[in-house]
Write a protein that holds these residues in place. Structure first.
Motif, PDB file in Angstrom:
ATOM      1  N   ASP A 346      28.924  34.620  25.536  1.00 44.64           N
ATOM      2  CA  ASP A 346      27.820  35.119  26.365  1.00 44.64           C
ATOM      3  C   ASP A 346      28.332  35.903  27.565  1.00 44.64           C
ATOM      4  N   SER A 347      29.671  35.977  27.725  1.00 45.23           N
ATOM      5  CA  SER A 347      30.281  36.753  28.802  1.00 45.23           C
ATOM      6  C   SER A 347      31.489  37.486  28.231  1.00 45.23           C
ATOM      7  N   LEU A 348      31.858  38.589  28.885  1.00 44.09           N
ATOM      8  CA  LEU A 348      32.953  39.406  28.377  1.00 44.09           C
ATOM      9  C   LEU A 348      33.706  40.033  29.547  1.00 44.09           C
ATOM     10  N   LEU A 349      35.025  39.925  29.517  1.00 38.37           N
ATOM     11  CA  LEU A 349      35.877  40.632  30.471  1.00 38.37           C
ATOM     12  C   LEU A 349      36.709  41.627  29.689  1.00 38.37           C
ATOM     13  N   VAL A 350      36.644  42.892  30.078  1.00 41.83           N
ATOM     14  CA  VAL A 350      37.362  43.949  29.367  1.00 41.83           C
ATOM     15  C   VAL A 350      37.936  44.954  30.356  1.00 41.83           C
ATOM     16  N   ASN A 351      38.884  45.737  29.888  1.00 40.85           N
ATOM     17  CA  ASN A 351      39.385  46.858  30.672  1.00 40.85           C
ATOM     18  C   ASN A 351      38.351  47.976  30.712  1.00 40.85           C
ATOM     19  N   LEU A 352      38.576  48.930  31.587  1.00 38.89           N
ATOM     20  CA  LEU A 352      37.803  50.168  31.562  1.00 38.89           C
ATOM     21  C   LEU A 352      38.510  51.109  30.596  1.00 38.89           C
ATOM     22  N   TYR A 353      37.829  51.460  29.519  1.00 34.70           N
ATOM     23  CA  TYR A 353      38.463  52.164  28.418  1.00 34.70           C
ATOM     24  C   TYR A 353      38.248  53.674  28.474  1.00 34.70           C
ATOM     25  N   HIS A 354      39.036  54.371  27.673  1.00 34.63           N
ATOM     26  CA  HIS A 354      38.940  55.822  27.585  1.00 34.63           C
ATOM     27  C   HIS A 354      37.644  56.244  26.868  1.00 34.63           C
ATOM     28  N   PRO A 355      37.202  57.468  27.112  1.00 35.51           N
ATOM     29  CA  PRO A 355      36.033  57.976  26.382  1.00 35.51           C
ATOM     30  C   PRO A 355      36.299  58.025  24.885  1.00 35.51           C
ATOM     31  N   LEU A 356      35.241  57.830  24.106  1.00 38.37           N
ATOM     32  CA  LEU A 356      35.268  57.927  22.645  1.00 38.37           C
ATOM     33  C   LEU A 356      36.092  56.830  21.977  1.00 38.37           C
ATOM     34  N   SER A 357      36.452  55.783  22.722  1.00 39.80           N
ATOM     35  CA  SER A 357      37.266  54.718  22.143  1.00 39.80           C
ATOM     36  C   SER A 357      36.394  53.634  21.511  1.00 39.80           C
ATOM     37  N   THR A 358      36.934  52.993  20.497  1.00 37.66           N
ATOM     38  CA  THR A 358      36.192  51.924  19.825  1.00 37.66           C
ATOM     39  C   THR A 358      35.972  50.735  20.766  1.00 37.66           C
ATOM     40  N   MET A 359      36.888  50.529  21.718  1.00 33.48           N
ATOM     41  CA  MET A 359      36.736  49.423  22.662  1.00 33.48           C
ATOM     42  C   MET A 359      35.560  49.658  23.605  1.00 33.48           C
ATOM     43  N   LEU A 360      35.361  50.916  24.015  1.00 39.37           N
ATOM     44  CA  LEU A 360      34.191  51.246  24.831  1.00 39.37           C
ATOM     45  C   LEU A 360      32.913  50.970  24.044  1.00 39.37           C
ATOM     46  N   MET A 361      32.926  51.281  22.770  1.00 36.18           N
ATOM     47  CA  MET A 361      31.743  51.072  21.939  1.00 36.18           C
ATOM     48  C   MET A 361      31.391  49.597  21.815  1.00 36.18           C
ATOM     49  N   SER A 362      32.413  48.748  21.634  1.00 30.65           N
ATOM     50  CA  SER A 362      32.137  47.318  21.532  1.00 30.65           C
ATOM     51  C   SER A 362      31.663  46.767  22.875  1.00 30.65           C
ATOM     52  N   THR A 363      32.173  47.324  23.984  1.00 31.05           N
ATOM     53  CA  THR A 363      31.712  46.918  25.310  1.00 31.05           C
ATOM     54  C   THR A 363      30.235  47.250  25.487  1.00 31.05           C
ATOM     55  N   CYS A 364      29.852  48.455  25.072  1.00 31.12           N
ATOM     56  CA  CYS A 364      28.450  48.871  25.168  1.00 31.12           C
ATOM     57  C   CYS A 364      27.558  48.033  24.266  1.00 31.12           C
ATOM     58  N   ALA A 365      28.090  47.650  23.112  1.00 32.47           N
ATOM     59  CA  ALA A 365      27.312  46.809  22.208  1.00 32.47           C
ATOM     60  C   ALA A 365      27.027  45.460  22.849  1.00 32.47           C
ATOM     61  N   PHE A 366      27.981  44.939  23.591  1.00 29.95           N
ATOM     62  CA  PHE A 366      27.829  43.621  24.212  1.00 29.95           C
ATOM     63  C   PHE A 366      26.915  43.675  25.436  1.00 29.95           C
ATOM     64  N   GLY A 367      27.159  44.636  26.320  1.00 29.45           N
ATOM     65  CA  GLY A 367      26.427  44.665  27.579  1.00 29.45           C
ATOM     66  C   GLY A 367      25.138  45.455  27.543  1.00 29.45           C
ATOM     67  N   GLY A 368      25.021  46.342  26.574  1.00 32.66           N
ATOM     68  CA  GLY A 368      23.897  47.266  26.534  1.00 32.66           C
ATOM     69  C   GLY A 368      24.375  48.649  26.927  1.00 32.66           C
ATOM     70  N   TYR A 369      24.058  49.634  26.110  1.00 27.56           N
ATOM     71  CA  TYR A 369      24.604  50.976  26.295  1.00 27.56           C
ATOM     72  C   TYR A 369      24.296  51.553  27.678  1.00 27.56           C
ATOM     73  N   GLU A 370      23.033  51.522  28.080  1.00 29.78           N
ATOM     74  CA  GLU A 370      22.618  52.174  29.319  1.00 29.78           C
ATOM     75  C   GLU A 370      23.299  51.570  30.541  1.00 29.78           C
ATOM     76  N   ILE A 371      23.306  50.248  30.639  1.00 30.47           N
ATOM     77  CA  ILE A 371      23.831  49.611  31.845  1.00 30.47           C
ATOM     78  C   ILE A 371      25.368  49.667  31.881  1.00 30.47           C
ATOM     79  N   VAL A 372      26.019  49.584  30.727  1.00 28.89           N
ATOM     80  CA  VAL A 372      27.481  49.703  30.710  1.00 28.89           C
ATOM     81  C   VAL A 372      27.901  51.113  31.115  1.00 28.89           C
ATOM     82  N   MET A 373      27.232  52.117  30.580  1.00 27.93           N
ATOM     83  CA  MET A 373      27.580  53.492  30.946  1.00 27.93           C
ATOM     84  C   MET A 373      27.262  53.775  32.407  1.00 27.93           C
ATOM     85  N   GLU A 374      26.245  53.112  32.945  1.00 32.04           N
ATOM     86  CA  GLU A 374      25.973  53.235  34.382  1.00 32.04           C
ATOM     87  C   GLU A 374      27.119  52.604  35.176  1.00 32.04           C
ATOM     88  N   GLY A 375      27.640  51.475  34.693  1.00 30.87           N
ATOM     89  CA  GLY A 375      28.792  50.854  35.328  1.00 30.87           C
ATOM     90  C   GLY A 375      30.002  51.767  35.309  1.00 30.87           C
TER      91      GLY A 375
END
Length: 398
Positions: A346-375
């Motif tokens: 229910d919680s996630l700690l991750v690095n700030l990833y490069h654009p177009l990376s699969t890790m960024l995509m999984s981060t957005c999937a967990f937190g929600g696309y709009e709010i993660v990209m705002e972060g």
């Protein structure tokens, strides 16, 4: 979702080339000041995303929510040292305890003496000394070629197969016990830092990030145990021994899974439709002890925090329909991107990833696309650092 939705402009100056550090000045008995740089990966900055309230936090606040200021009058950024403020006794952090081996080495091609980079991926056969590798420049390496790796010429490899455009199968011609062979092979290797670090160029257009002796220690988690990774599970790099002790004192449990992180995490996605992208497989193991600890945490109503995108991938591979973690020994090629419904953490700690990376995509999937990209937008504006040695994002369900 589409690939282009995960693109953003990342300035070169905000790519972290070294672990986070601080300056420390001391004055000797003669009154002479000397300044040192001390590595403090657990003091990197942190952006916090609140899923339910849809808020982004970059700065420290008091109990009333008022932003705190330092002696210089500036707002104080949240750091990794504030991480434990978001968790309570009985919560569990899940770490990836894979161990990175020195996968990048350089050899010379027979007859031409051309320098060839050989990146070890995995050992295919111990008895025959067969390894799956990547070579660069690949156009110069063909079946039958021999590569020499030391001055004495005792460590030699023969190319016996082409696997992909850059992939080769090497047979090392080294007659000794396997443990001795592996020790000598790894002694020639370097820390497998990502290409965006070792290929980084300064304003003059020249490479400005040499590999150092410290890199192997810096690119290894302090709790690493099971050898097999060719890139570090980078979020774990921020956890120093002192930070792990703070977790223990705070009453937070540490659970460990193993997923041998590979270069597939850095592969360029070549399709706009993410559902058509295929991830490389990674070996993973989750034992009974970890399952019991994580599942008991959930049953007690406490938080489970995944430390890094690799942990998220592994736990989602092995979570059952009942929301509990299952034992596992095998491989996973799971690719997580929005929309996705998570079953375990229910919680996630991750690095700030490069654009177009699969890790960024999984981060957005967990937190929600709009709010993660705002972060990400706020972190970019505030000068946060990105990449494996950069700053972090914490996503909490509040």
């Amino acid at each position: 979702m589409k690939l282009s939705q995960f693109d953003f402009k990342l300035p070169e100056s905000q790519i972290a080339l070294y672990p986070h550090s601080i300056e420390h000045t001391v004055t000797n008995s003669d009154g002479v000041e000397k300044t040192f740089r001390l590595k403090r990966p657990d003091e990197c900055r942190m952006v916090v995303v609140h899923k339910k309230s849809q808020k982004v936090s970059l700065y420290k606040t008091d109990a009333k929510g008022k932003q705190l200021k330092g002696e210089d009058g500036k707002k104080q950024f949240l750091t990794m040292l504030d991480l434990l403020d978001y968790f309570d006794e009985g919560d569990t952090f899940v770490f990836n305890d894979t161990k990175v081996f020195p996968a990048r080495l350089y050899g010379t091609k027979e007859k031409t003496d051309a320098v060839i980079e050989v990146f070890l991926l995995r050992e295919l056969n111990q008895e025959m000394r067969l390894w799956d590798v990547l070579v660069e420049p690949a156009r110069k390496i063909r079946i039958g070629n021999k590569l020499f790796f030391d001055d004495s010429g005792s460590l030699v490899a023969e190319v016996i197969d082409n696997t992909t455009s850059r992939g080769r199968t090497l047979r090392f011609l080294y007659d000794c016990p396997h443990d001795e062979f592996k020790r000598d092979l790894f002694a020639l290797g370097q820390a497998p830092l990502p290409r965006y670090i070792i290929d980084h160029k300064g304003k003059d257009g020249k490479l400005d990030r040499p590999v150092t002796e410290d890199d192997f220690e810096d690119f290894q988690c302090v709790y690493a145990k099971h050898e097999g990774a060719v890139t570090a599970p980078s979020t774990g790099l921020h956890f120093t021994r002192q930070m792990m002790k703070r977790l223990e004192i705070h009453g937070i449990n540490s659970a460990f899974i193993t997923i041998h992180t590979g270069l597939g995490n850095f592969n360029t996605i070549e399709v706009e439709d993410l559902s058509k992208h295929k991830m490389d497989s990674e070996e993973m193991h989750i034992n009974r002890e970890t399952c019991e600890l994580v599942n008991n945490t959930k049953k007690a109503g406490h938080h489970v925090c995944a430390i890094g995108a690799s942990v998220l991938k592994a736990t989602e591979t092995c979570v059952g329909t009942d929301g509990f973690l299952k034992e596992y020994d095998g491989w996973t090629n799971k690719f997580i991107f929005p929309p996705y419904e998570f079953g375990l953490a229910d919680s996630l700690l991750v690095n700030l990833y490069h654009p177009l990376s699969t890790m960024l995509m999984s981060t957005c999937a967990f937190g929600g696309y709009e709010i993660v990209m705002e972060g990400y937008k706020q972190a970019l504006k505030a000068g946060y650092k990105f990449g494996c040695f950069g700053d972090v994002m914490l996503i909490v369900n509040d």
